[in-house]
Design a protein around this motif. Structure first.
Motif, short mmCIF file in Angstrom:
data_model
loop_
_atom_site.label_atom_id
_atom_site.label_comp_id
_atom_site.label_asym_id
_atom_site.label_seq_id
_atom_site.Cartn_x
_atom_site.Cartn_y
_atom_site.Cartn_z
N ALA A 1 0.82 -1.22 0.00
CA ALA A 1 0.00 0.00 0.00
C ALA A 1 0.85 1.26 0.00
N GLY A 2 1.83 1.35 0.91
CA GLY A 2 2.65 2.56 0.96
C GLY A 2 3.18 2.83 2.35
N TYR A 3 3.20 4.10 2.72
CA TYR A 3 3.78 4.51 4.00
C TYR A 3 2.83 5.43 4.75
N ALA A 4 2.98 5.44 6.08
CA ALA A 4 2.20 6.33 6.94
C ALA A 4 3.07 6.75 8.11
N LEU A 5 2.75 7.89 8.69
CA LEU A 5 3.45 8.35 9.89
C LEU A 5 2.57 8.05 11.09
N GLY A 6 3.07 7.23 11.98
CA GLY A 6 2.30 6.88 13.17
C GLY A 6 1.36 5.71 12.93
#
Length: 229
Positions: free
Chosen positions: A224-229
């Protein structure tokens, strides 16, 4: 390089009005994509991923109200602010527009200067770094005006791309952004960069964020990708 310009999707079927608004939005520093009907507006939204939508109520094919309803019913577009433009000044019409999901309702004729201010107000919710705001997520603070980043009070040294990448993730904490979305938001739509470049810069960002210790705040979501937290 600075944080990329916010993108406004302008949906207005009156050519003269559309031209005036596009000119003023671009003069304010926004990138503008425009449509003259609701069907094209929905297609452009998916292609361009705008930060704010300025949407006329009365349009051929698909009304602004219906476009608003569809955008607000989808998880991927629900958080994007919509400013509804309408000649309908009755309270019942304003209430209908807001209840459909519009974040603001501007009655025609309106002051262009006031509309620009309303666009900036809505933008602060989603692209705070682009208007020089201070962002805070957990123990990370990003000051867009001074171009400085701190974690737990310690200043971090980030390259310009890592700074823009962090700003983009901090503007949407917890939200998973795909590599393609990050390429558009961080590098720009007109720049060809391989998606693997995103992984390289995420790695550099992680290293910079953890240089003084602490857990890695950047989350990888497989496929899916990246997220912060």
């Amino acid at each position: 390089m600075s944080v990329p310009h916010p993108v406004v999707l302008l949906v207005e079927d009156e050519p003269a009005q559309r031209e005036v608004l596009a000119y003023n939005l671009e003069a304010e520093g926004f990138d503008v994509v425009s449509a003259d009907n609701g069907e094209d507006a929905l297609l452009l939204f998916d292609e361009e991923g705008p930060d704010v939508v300025v949407l006329d109520w009365m349009m051929p094919q698909l009304s602004g109200i219906e476009v608003c309803r569809r955008l607000k019913s989808r998880p991927e577009s629900r958080g994007v602010p919509i400013i509804m433009l309408s000649a309908r000044s009755e309270e019942v019409d304003r209430v209908r527009g807001l209840e459909t999901g519009a974040d603001d309702y501007v009655i025609k004729p309106y002051s262009v200067r006031e509309l620009m201010a309303r666009v900036r107000t809505q933008l602060r919710r989603t692209r705070a770094a682009a208007v020089g705001e201070r962002l805070e997520v957990g123990d990370i603070t990003l000051d867009a005006a001074t171009h400085k980043v701190f974690r737990a009070g310690e200043e971090l040294k980030l390259g310009p791309t890592e700074f823009r990448l962090l700003a983009t993730l901090m503007e949407k904490p917890g939200r998973v952004l795909s590599r393609a979305q990050l390429l558009d938001l961080v590098w720009g739509r007109d720049v060809y960069v391989d998606t693997r470049t995103v992984d390289v810069h995420v790695g550099r960002l992680r290293k910079a964020l953890c240089v003084h210790g602490g857990d890695d705040p950047v989350r990888t979501v497989r496929g899916a990708g990246y997220a912060l937290g």
